[in-house]
Design a protein around this motif. Structure first.
Motif, PDB file in Angstrom:
ATOM      1  N   GLY A 188       1.238  -1.255   0.203  1.00 60.52           N
ATOM      2  CA  GLY A 188      -0.249  -0.228   0.278  1.00 60.52           C
ATOM      3  C   GLY A 188       0.683   0.835  -0.037  1.00 60.52           C
ATOM      4  O   GLY A 188       0.633   1.965  -0.615  1.00 60.52           O
ATOM      5  N   SER A 194      -3.556  -2.881  -2.250  1.00 57.05           N
ATOM      6  CA  SER A 194      -4.091  -2.495  -0.976  1.00 57.05           C
ATOM      7  C   SER A 194      -3.765  -4.099  -0.956  1.00 57.05           C
ATOM      8  O   SER A 194      -3.021  -3.827   0.249  1.00 57.05           O
ATOM      9  CB  SER A 194      -5.987  -3.308  -1.828  1.00 57.05           C
ATOM     10  OG  SER A 194      -5.865  -4.527  -1.452  1.00 57.05           O
ATOM     11  N   ARG A 195      -4.291  -2.805   1.541  1.00 57.01           N
ATOM     12  CA  ARG A 195      -3.799  -3.581   2.724  1.00 57.01           C
ATOM     13  C   ARG A 195      -5.127  -4.274   3.251  1.00 57.01           C
ATOM     14  O   ARG A 195      -5.285  -4.738   3.672  1.00 57.01           O
ATOM     15  CB  ARG A 195      -3.804  -2.466   3.530  1.00 57.01           C
ATOM     16  CG  ARG A 195      -2.640  -2.089   3.128  1.00 57.01           C
ATOM     17  CD  ARG A 195      -2.286  -0.866   4.924  1.00 57.01           C
ATOM     18  NE  ARG A 195      -1.192   0.207   4.072  1.00 57.01           N
ATOM     19  CZ  ARG A 195      -1.517   1.145   4.086  1.00 57.01           C
ATOM     20  NH1 ARG A 195      -2.660   1.988   4.552  1.00 57.01           N
ATOM     21  NH2 ARG A 195      -0.593   1.987   3.126  1.00 57.01           N
TER      22      ARG A 195
ATOM     23  N   ASP B 159      -3.277   7.370   2.988  1.00 57.84           N
ATOM     24  CA  ASP B 159      -3.260   5.981   3.301  1.00 57.84           C
ATOM     25  C   ASP B 159      -4.089   5.833   4.399  1.00 57.84           C
ATOM     26  O   ASP B 159      -4.290   4.598   4.710  1.00 57.84           O
ATOM     27  CB  ASP B 159      -1.436   6.520   4.298  1.00 57.84           C
ATOM     28  CG  ASP B 159      -1.014   5.244   4.356  1.00 57.84           C
ATOM     29  OD1 ASP B 159      -0.481   4.576   3.292  1.00 57.84           O
ATOM     30  OD2 ASP B 159      -0.260   4.589   5.108  1.00 57.84           O
ATOM     31  N   ILE B 162      -6.686   4.032   2.233  1.00 59.83           N
ATOM     32  CA  ILE B 162      -6.261   2.586   1.641  1.00 59.83           C
ATOM     33  C   ILE B 162      -6.460   1.738   2.688  1.00 59.83           C
ATOM     34  O   ILE B 162      -7.312   0.616   2.785  1.00 59.83           O
ATOM     35  CB  ILE B 162      -5.037   2.514   1.310  1.00 59.83           C
ATOM     36  CG1 ILE B 162      -5.074   3.676   0.174  1.00 59.83           C
ATOM     37  CG2 ILE B 162      -4.399   1.488   1.224  1.00 59.83           C
ATOM     38  CD1 ILE B 162      -3.330   3.943  -0.185  1.00 59.83           C
ATOM     39  N   SER B 163      -6.104   1.583   4.266  1.00 62.51           N
ATOM     40  CA  SER B 163      -6.182   1.238   5.072  1.00 62.51           C
ATOM     41  C   SER B 163      -7.779   0.786   5.279  1.00 62.51           C
ATOM     42  O   SER B 163      -8.247  -0.844   5.141  1.00 62.51           O
ATOM     43  CB  SER B 163      -5.312   1.532   6.033  1.00 62.51           C
ATOM     44  OG  SER B 163      -4.073   1.637   6.123  1.00 62.51           O
ATOM     45  N   SER B 166      -9.773  -1.530   3.169  1.00 70.07           N
ATOM     46  CA  SER B 166      -9.258  -2.728   3.085  1.00 70.07           C
ATOM     47  C   SER B 166     -10.073  -3.280   4.044  1.00 70.07           C
ATOM     48  O   SER B 166     -10.271  -4.869   3.916  1.00 70.07           O
ATOM     49  CB  SER B 166      -8.566  -3.043   3.621  1.00 70.07           C
ATOM     50  OG  SER B 166      -7.262  -1.534   2.595  1.00 70.07           O
ATOM     51  N   LYS B 194     -14.094   7.001  -0.205  1.00 73.77           N
ATOM     52  CA  LYS B 194     -13.075   6.962  -0.151  1.00 73.77           C
ATOM     53  C   LYS B 194     -12.038   8.198  -0.418  1.00 73.77           C
ATOM     54  O   LYS B 194     -12.719   9.677  -0.233  1.00 73.77           O
ATOM     55  CB  LYS B 194     -12.616   6.333  -1.174  1.00 73.77           C
ATOM     56  CG  LYS B 194     -12.292   4.751  -2.130  1.00 73.77           C
ATOM     57  CD  LYS B 194     -11.776   4.061  -3.176  1.00 73.77           C
ATOM     58  CE  LYS B 194     -12.230   3.421  -2.989  1.00 73.77           C
ATOM     59  NZ  LYS B 194     -11.658   2.183  -4.049  1.00 73.77           N
ATOM     60  N   ASP B 196      -8.685   9.102  -1.425  1.00 75.28           N
ATOM     61  CA  ASP B 196      -7.634   8.756  -3.152  1.00 75.28           C
ATOM     62  C   ASP B 196      -7.965   9.960  -4.211  1.00 75.28           C
ATOM     63  O   ASP B 196      -7.574  10.512  -4.697  1.00 75.28           O
ATOM     64  CB  ASP B 196      -7.281   8.092  -3.534  1.00 75.28           C
ATOM     65  CG  ASP B 196      -8.605   6.711  -2.907  1.00 75.28           C
ATOM     66  OD1 ASP B 196      -9.717   7.217  -2.846  1.00 75.28           O
ATOM     67  OD2 ASP B 196      -8.285   6.022  -3.130  1.00 75.28           O
TER      68      ASP B 196
END
Lengths: 311, 246
Positions: A188, A194-195, B159, B162-163, B166, B194, B196
């Motif tokens: 990531g 992705s994570r 970031d 993203i985490s 998931s 999101k 991003d």
């Protein structure tokens, strides 16, 4: 909320000789020395009835419980020892009245993979790669992803040299969000995925583990595309030449399973062996030997059996 | 648990407030209404110890039922995620603890159980953390001194998205900055699954030394209310709207 008070509490520092007595199971442990400290808790070498063991203690009870759950589920994986085996889980009430959670694991003695390869040469790289992939495959089969795979969490134990996992705190159930990671090893962070916990996440970190051996100070993201940068880093290491294609494919999540990657790796290893100019003469009498050995064992077994009939 | 989603305010600041009501009081108010307030205090790279002003960081999180942490900007990414996840677990554990007390009696919390039972309960808490929906309102202090930290803040937020994306549960994020031009806070990025897509940089920085943290938290708290009001009006569209979470 109550947790806040705990969160603010200073980290624990135990002196050698300190006695830890479990609140529930009443086992006694004597602290010998500190082995290391992380985000969650400190690990000490301790003495339990004359035997060495590793004791991890922390004021973050919740996170500790989660780690114990992971260790327990790893123990259910039959036929192999993936993490260190769990010996005890308990709480300790300190003389000042604070409560800490701790668990006791098997103490693994060994050296870092980086140190081992530096000492014994690059021949071991392929061996460790295969060992790791095999263990990862077993783990993934049971529905878990390692998550925080990094050199610090690996140890080479001796006779025979085997890679073992020391810290399994980041292990996450398949399909969930990775629980714990280190930026350098995290796809990531590099913008290469992705994570979500899936086999390819571990395989990315796997590549970074082997890069760390040659870039001990690691390196950082640059302006150029991460994929290109990492490819370049791989290309610059001579020892990794045979594995280049496999490693690169793993960086871009090209393998759906560790088994698939292992297969490619075996292929590459065999090809490399053939290319080597010198061959060691293999002894050709192995069949005969096997025959004699099994025959001998059979006779011995028969003798024991007959002997046992006499009494 | 299925019906509600966890609501958090994530406050990113580098100093103490100097205008309006006490931020700890407004944080307590938010907490009373089911919104957790987490605070991250960002230090200058050359600062060796945390200045007195950052004591406030801890106090706000304490009365806001959340988690606080003081960091250098380079470790911001990891801290933002750790704080958010820890706060989620803390809230969920609070719920579970309350239920347990109701079933088992007033003095039987998670801490009072033996490690085996605790393990089983933590599995439930983890499951909830993975599957429950989360709404995070990020509140960024954009007073002059934060200027050179904003790119790092942006990266840390991407970031975080993203985490959290998931996870199995759905997420909604929005970003507000304070002080705003005329109001206490200013919208930077509207509720979205999101982060991003943030291309907009933070708005022009307001000069002058005003940091109205207290009023900003109060305003931020209302943003959750507004949204749910809106949602109740558009009840029909709801399923369509929520699918975007995937």
């Amino acid at each position: 909320m109550k947790m806040n008070r705990v969160w603010k509490k200073q980290g624990i520092d135990l002196r050698p000789g300190a006695q830890i007595k479990g609140k529930w199971h009443h086992n006694n442990y004597t602290i010998q020395r500190k082995l290391g400290a992380g985000a969650i808790g400190t690990v000490y070498l301790c003495d339990y009835g004359g035997r060495p063991a590793a004791l991890k203690i922390s004021d973050k009870g919740t996170s500790m419980t989660v780690e114990v759950n992971v260790l327990k589920s790893l123990e259910k994986v039959q036929g192999s020892r993936l993490g260190p085996s769990l010996l005890d889980v308990d709480d300790w009430v300190s003389p000042t009245g604070d409560m800490y959670s701790f668990y006791v694991m098997e103490y693994l003695q060994g050296e870092t993979m980086v140190g081992f390869i530096r000492k014994h040469g690059k021949d071991w790289i392929g061996v460790f790669m295969l060992q790791l992939l095999e263990d990862l495959e077993k783990l993934h089969q049971t529905g878990w992803i390692f998550g925080d795979l990094k050199t610090e969490n690996l140890l080479v134990v001796s006779s025979p040299p085997t890679v073992r996992w020391v810290d399994v705190g980041g292990t996450t159930k398949l399909g969930r969000a990775i629980k714990e990671y280190t930026e350098f090893y995290d796809r990531g962070y590099w913008g290469l995925g992705s994570r979500r916990a899936e086999p390819s996440y571990d395989l990315f970190a796997f590549v970074m583990v082997f890069l760390t051996i040659y870039y001990p100070n690691r390196f950082e993201k640059e302006h150029e595309a991460a994929e290109k940068l990492l490819y370049k880093k791989i290309d610059r290491v001579n020892d990794l030449t045979p594995y280049r294609s496999v490693l690169k494919k793993a960086l871009t999540s090209g393998y759906a399973s560790s088994a698939e990657m292992k297969q490619d790796l075996i292929h590459v290893l065999n090809a490399a062996k053939k290319r080597e100019t010198y061959h060691k003469q293999k002894p050709k009498h192995s069949w005969k030997l096997l025959f004699m050995e099994s025959g001998g064992i059979g006779i011995l077994a028969l003798m024991y059996y007959l002997f046992s009939l006499l009494f | 648990m299925k019906n509600g989603s966890l609501k958090q305010i994530l406050l990113l600041t580098d100093g103490c407030s100097n205008k309006g009501e006490d931020p700890s009081a407004t944080a307590a108010l938010a907490y009373q209404q089911g919104i957790t307030v987490n605070v991250i205090g960002i230090l200058e790279d050359d600062q060796t110890e945390s200045p007195d002003g950052l004591q406030e960081v801890e106090d706000i999180a304490l009365s806001g039922g959340g988690v606080s942490q003081i960091v250098y900007s380079e470790s911001l990414s990891q801290t933002v995620q750790m704080v958010t996840k820890q706060a989620m677990n803390q809230t969920l554990q609070g719920f579970v603890n309350k239920e347990l007390r109701q079933i088992l009696g007033s003095d039987q919390g998670i801490e009072d159980m033996d490690p085996e039972k605790r393990g089983e309960i933590m599995e439930v808490v983890e499951d909830l953390g993975e599957t429950s929906d989360l709404e995070v309102l990020v509140l960024v202090d954009t007073s002059a001194s934060m200027h050179n930290k904003l790119p790092t803040v942006k990266e840390a937020l991407i970031d975080l998205s993203i985490s959290l994306n998931s996870r199995i549960g759905r997420n909604k994020f929005c970003i507000y900055s304070f002080p705003g031009k005329r109001k206490d806070i200013q919208k930077v990025f509207d509720w979205s699954p999101k982060l991003d897509t943030i291309s907009t940089v933070f708005p022009k920085l307001t000069s002058g030394g005003i940091t109205p943290t207290g009023p900003a938290i109060r305003e931020a708290m209302y943003q959750f209310g507004k949204k749910s009001l809106l949602r109740s009006f558009r009840h029909e569209d709801e399923s369509g709207m929520e699918e975007t979470g995937y």
